[in-house]
Design an enzyme around this catalytic site. Sequence first.
Site, PDB file in Angstrom:
ATOM      1  CE  LYS A 275       0.162  -4.401   2.794  1.00  0.00           C
ATOM      2  NZ  LYS A 275      -0.216  -5.973   2.701  1.00  0.00           N
TER       3      LYS A 275
ATOM      4  CB  THR B 204      -1.236   0.621   1.666  1.00  0.00           C
ATOM      5  OG1 THR B 204      -1.611   0.622   1.255  1.00  0.00           O
ATOM      6  CG2 THR B 204      -0.203  -0.205   2.628  1.00  0.00           C
ATOM      7  CG  ASP B 205      -1.363   4.795  -0.888  1.00  0.00           C
ATOM      8  OD1 ASP B 205      -2.300   4.248   0.169  1.00  0.00           O
ATOM      9  OD2 ASP B 205      -1.385   5.885  -1.798  1.00  0.00           O
ATOM     10  CD  GLU B 206      -3.236   3.834   4.696  1.00  0.00           C
ATOM     11  OE1 GLU B 206      -3.367   3.271   5.739  1.00  0.00           O
ATOM     12  OE2 GLU B 206      -4.653   3.667   4.102  1.00  0.00           O
TER      13      GLU B 206
ATOM     14  CE1 TYR C 216      -3.349  -2.424   5.802  1.00  0.00           C
ATOM     15  CE2 TYR C 216      -3.050  -0.271   5.664  1.00  0.00           C
ATOM     16  CZ  TYR C 216      -3.813  -1.727   5.094  1.00  0.00           C
ATOM     17  OH  TYR C 216      -2.718  -1.944   3.231  1.00  0.00           O
TER      18      TYR C 216
HETATM   19  P1  NAD Z   1      -9.643  -6.831   2.207  1.00  0.00           P
HETATM   20  O1  NAD Z   1      -9.397  -6.634   3.785  1.00  0.00           O
HETATM   21  O2  NAD Z   1     -10.804  -6.686   1.904  1.00  0.00           O
HETATM   22  O3  NAD Z   1      -9.598  -8.806   2.055  1.00  0.00           O
HETATM   23  C1  NAD Z   1      -8.200  -9.529   2.647  1.00  0.00           C
HETATM   24  C2  NAD Z   1      -8.702 -10.810   2.872  1.00  0.00           C
HETATM   25  O4  NAD Z   1      -7.682 -11.675   3.568  1.00  0.00           O
HETATM   26  C3  NAD Z   1      -9.769 -11.190   3.134  1.00  0.00           C
HETATM   27  O5  NAD Z   1     -10.965 -12.114   2.258  1.00  0.00           O
HETATM   28  C4  NAD Z   1      -9.239 -12.383   4.682  1.00  0.00           C
HETATM   29  O6  NAD Z   1     -10.212 -13.207   4.265  1.00  0.00           O
HETATM   30  C5  NAD Z   1      -8.297 -12.131   4.118  1.00  0.00           C
HETATM   31  N1  NAD Z   1      -6.964 -12.772   5.009  1.00  0.00           N
HETATM   32  C6  NAD Z   1      -7.013 -11.661   6.480  1.00  0.00           C
HETATM   33  N2  NAD Z   1      -6.521 -12.268   6.965  1.00  0.00           N
HETATM   34  C7  NAD Z   1      -6.533 -13.618   6.555  1.00  0.00           C
HETATM   35  C8  NAD Z   1      -5.199 -14.659   7.313  1.00  0.00           C
HETATM   36  N3  NAD Z   1      -3.972 -14.598   8.297  1.00  0.00           N
HETATM   37  N4  NAD Z   1      -5.191 -15.877   6.562  1.00  0.00           N
HETATM   38  C9  NAD Z   1      -5.144 -15.797   5.564  1.00  0.00           C
HETATM   39  N5  NAD Z   1      -6.297 -14.989   5.154  1.00  0.00           N
HETATM   40  C10 NAD Z   1      -6.100 -14.228   5.507  1.00  0.00           C
HETATM   41  O7  NAD Z   1      -8.854  -6.299   1.325  1.00  0.00           O
HETATM   42  P2  NAD Z   1      -8.411  -6.111   0.201  1.00  0.00           P
HETATM   43  O8  NAD Z   1      -8.981  -4.197   0.493  1.00  0.00           O
HETATM   44  O9  NAD Z   1      -8.899  -6.951  -0.622  1.00  0.00           O
HETATM   45  O10 NAD Z   1      -6.363  -5.561   0.274  1.00  0.00           O
HETATM   46  C11 NAD Z   1      -5.700  -6.752  -0.825  1.00  0.00           C
HETATM   47  C12 NAD Z   1      -4.838  -5.924   0.049  1.00  0.00           C
HETATM   48  O11 NAD Z   1      -3.950  -4.909  -0.823  1.00  0.00           O
HETATM   49  C13 NAD Z   1      -3.985  -6.175   1.011  1.00  0.00           C
HETATM   50  O12 NAD Z   1      -2.850  -7.012   1.201  1.00  0.00           O
HETATM   51  C14 NAD Z   1      -4.176  -4.500   1.804  1.00  0.00           C
HETATM   52  O13 NAD Z   1      -3.316  -4.330   2.268  1.00  0.00           O
HETATM   53  C15 NAD Z   1      -3.161  -3.996   0.043  1.00  0.00           C
HETATM   54  N6  NAD Z   1      -3.564  -2.736  -0.018  1.00  0.00           N
HETATM   55  C16 NAD Z   1      -5.337  -2.504   0.076  1.00  0.00           C
HETATM   56  C17 NAD Z   1      -5.277  -1.700  -0.925  1.00  0.00           C
HETATM   57  C18 NAD Z   1      -7.237  -0.671  -0.619  1.00  0.00           C
HETATM   58  O14 NAD Z   1      -7.394   0.505  -1.186  1.00  0.00           O
HETATM   59  N7  NAD Z   1      -8.198  -2.129  -0.278  1.00  0.00           N
HETATM   60  C19 NAD Z   1      -4.894  -0.379  -1.139  1.00  0.00           C
HETATM   61  C20 NAD Z   1      -3.370  -0.682  -1.733  1.00  0.00           C
HETATM   62  C21 NAD Z   1      -3.083  -2.279  -1.440  1.00  0.00           C
HETATM   63  O1  DAU Z   2      -4.616   4.433   0.600  1.00  0.00           O
HETATM   64  C1  DAU Z   2      -4.619   2.720   0.337  1.00  0.00           C
HETATM   65  C2  DAU Z   2      -5.124   2.283   2.114  1.00  0.00           C
HETATM   66  O2  DAU Z   2      -6.534   2.580   1.765  1.00  0.00           O
HETATM   67  C3  DAU Z   2      -4.738   0.999   1.920  1.00  0.00           C
HETATM   68  O3  DAU Z   2      -4.579   0.348   2.169  1.00  0.00           O
HETATM   69  C4  DAU Z   2      -5.955   0.205   3.236  1.00  0.00           C
HETATM   70  O4  DAU Z   2      -6.266  -0.986   3.189  1.00  0.00           O
HETATM   71  C5  DAU Z   2      -7.677   1.096   2.896  1.00  0.00           C
HETATM   72  O5  DAU Z   2      -8.679   0.599   3.442  1.00  0.00           O
HETATM   73  C6  DAU Z   2      -7.413   2.436   2.139  1.00  0.00           C
HETATM   74  O6  DAU Z   2      -7.379   3.243   4.034  1.00  0.00           O
HETATM   75  P1  DAU Z   2      -7.599   4.436   3.983  1.00  0.00           P
HETATM   76  O7  DAU Z   2      -7.733   4.375   5.522  1.00  0.00           O
HETATM   77  O8  DAU Z   2      -7.237   5.492   3.543  1.00  0.00           O
HETATM   78  O9  DAU Z   2      -8.960   4.140   3.738  1.00  0.00           O
HETATM   79  P2  DAU Z   2     -10.505   4.063   3.981  1.00  0.00           P
HETATM   80  O10 DAU Z   2     -12.085   3.827   3.371  1.00  0.00           O
HETATM   81  O11 DAU Z   2     -10.962   3.933   5.282  1.00  0.00           O
HETATM   82  O12 DAU Z   2     -10.700   5.906   4.344  1.00  0.00           O
HETATM   83  C7  DAU Z   2     -10.281   6.748   3.747  1.00  0.00           C
HETATM   84  C8  DAU Z   2     -10.650   8.114   4.041  1.00  0.00           C
HETATM   85  O13 DAU Z   2     -11.470   8.325   4.206  1.00  0.00           O
HETATM   86  C9  DAU Z   2      -9.438   7.920   5.179  1.00  0.00           C
HETATM   87  O14 DAU Z   2      -9.833   9.383   4.880  1.00  0.00           O
HETATM   88  C10 DAU Z   2     -10.605   7.953   6.430  1.00  0.00           C
HETATM   89  C11 DAU Z   2     -11.662   8.684   5.868  1.00  0.00           C
HETATM   90  N1  DAU Z   2     -12.699   8.243   6.693  1.00  0.00           N
HETATM   91  C12 DAU Z   2     -13.178   6.469   6.022  1.00  0.00           C
HETATM   92  C13 DAU Z   2     -14.469   6.273   7.108  1.00  0.00           C
HETATM   93  C14 DAU Z   2     -14.490   4.461   6.860  1.00  0.00           C
HETATM   94  C15 DAU Z   2     -14.250   9.092   7.088  1.00  0.00           C
HETATM   95  O15 DAU Z   2     -13.906  10.491   7.167  1.00  0.00           O
HETATM   96  N2  DAU Z   2     -15.086   8.695   7.354  1.00  0.00           N
HETATM   97  C16 DAU Z   2     -15.485   7.008   7.392  1.00  0.00           C
HETATM   98  O16 DAU Z   2     -16.428   6.511   8.288  1.00  0.00           O
END
Ligand code: NAD
Ligand code: DAU
Length: 351
Positions: free
Chosen positions: A161, A132-134, A157
């Site tokens: 990562k 992730t970019d975080e 988190y």
């Molecule tokens: P998600 O939470 O929707 O899915 C995570 C999956 O991993 C789920 O199916 C869960 O059951 C499985 N999992 C969790 N713990 C586990 C374990 N101990 N063993 C086996 N499986 C397990 O997550 P996502 O948003 O799809 O993110 C997927 C990946 O991409 C993550 O590594 C996250 O850090 C990365 N990522 C997410 C975003 C985003 O915006 N969502 C952006 C950049 C990178």
């Molecule tokens: O940047 C990549 C990341 O983006 C991934 O690595 C993470 O897995 C993914 O969850 C996401 O993280 P964020 O914290 O950016 O996503 P989230 O949807 O939780 O929040 C987006 C923005 O909105 C953040 O600034 C927090 C804000 N927010 C979020 C929630 C859930 C609110 O203002 N209200 C809310 O209820």
Amino acid sequence: MPKNILITGGAGFIGSHVVRLMVEKYSNYNIYNLDKLTYAGNLENINDIKDKPNYHFIKADIVDSAEINKIIVENNITDILHLAAESHVDRSIESPLDFAMTNIIGTINLLNAAKNYWQKDYSAHRFYHISTDEVYGSLGSEGLFTELTSYDPHSPYSASKASSDHFVRAYHDTYGLQVVISNCSNNYGPNQFPEKLIPLCINNIIQEKPLPIYGDGKYTRDWLYVIDHARAIDEVFHFGKNGETYNIGGHNEWKNIDLVNLLCDIMDKKLNRTPGKSQELIKFVKDRPGHDLRYAIDASKIERDLGWKPSLQFSEGLEKTVDWYLENQSWTDAITHGSYMAYYEKHYLNR
Ligand code: NAD
Ligand code: DAU
């Protein structure tokens, strides 16, 4: 070349789109989807491909090292695309240890299993870590994250990562494992668990519940449609250079409040509500601790070296996403009860 690819986290949001792309595009690959099925994992996400002959599901926990070793050997796994993670920042603030276990220990278990099983010839196998970019921390109002930006994570988190990224690089530098890493910005699209900003707001607008905006709502994220991320993962897996990192992003920065206002406008039209009606639901609430101000990705490396670009404009992607949630309300209903409601009420009560 035929391959037996282990995709971890394939029942989650991004993982399910990656599994579908790989199963449908590469009939000569056997895809093994390994997932623990936590609250965020849902086999419904990949129901449409479950009967394809090159798709296999394995329920397992990446924290269980003996089980992971066994699965990799028994299925003669040739490559790993690692997406499984605890992924929600707010939950990491409440239970950091869960994030250390899955995101750090789980990743090390996969690296160890790969190191042992592939040791005859590391060049024939690839470990791809999806990050992730975080990990880069927060930007001010100017600038972009490049692959050379120093790591500076702020939440449990992002710290977990960042740690996993360092372990992946360490296994490349120390043992010679072939690795690639990508760091992507915020994804949105179908099948995202409704704890995250966009699906949470879509669901609350449908139900006419408050739309919680943390702090002043001026926090900025760079949004990418999930299928564009899956396309990028396909490119990096096949053509990324060993040991390299690729940033993936949408050139699409939005302040949270502007994004939620846009979503309200789209939803008012779709639901035939009076223009401005859904915006009345917006409620500014207590900020997230350690909240990163701004993320924005410089994706020029992947664009230049691998020819990848986002394919969708944001307005188009957001409309497709809203349509999907409106057409699949039973998907949301099935997962927003029980433990989800307990989390929701605890997290947003008195906020
Ligand atoms: P998600 O939470 O929707 O899915 C995570 C999956 O991993 C789920 O199916 C869960 O059951 C499985 N999992 C969790 N713990 C586990 C374990 N101990 N063993 C086996 N499986 C397990 O997550 P996502 O948003 O799809 O993110 C997927 C990946 O991409 C993550 O590594 C996250 O850090 C990365 N990522 C997410 C975003 C985003 O915006 N969502 C952006 C950049 C990178
Ligand atoms: O940047 C990549 C990341 O983006 C991934 O690595 C993470 O897995 C993914 O969850 C996401 O993280 P964020 O914290 O950016 O996503 P989230 O949807 O939780 O929040 C987006 C923005 O909105 C953040 O600034 C927090 C804000 N927010 C979020 C929630 C859930 C609110 O203002 N209200 C809310 O209820």
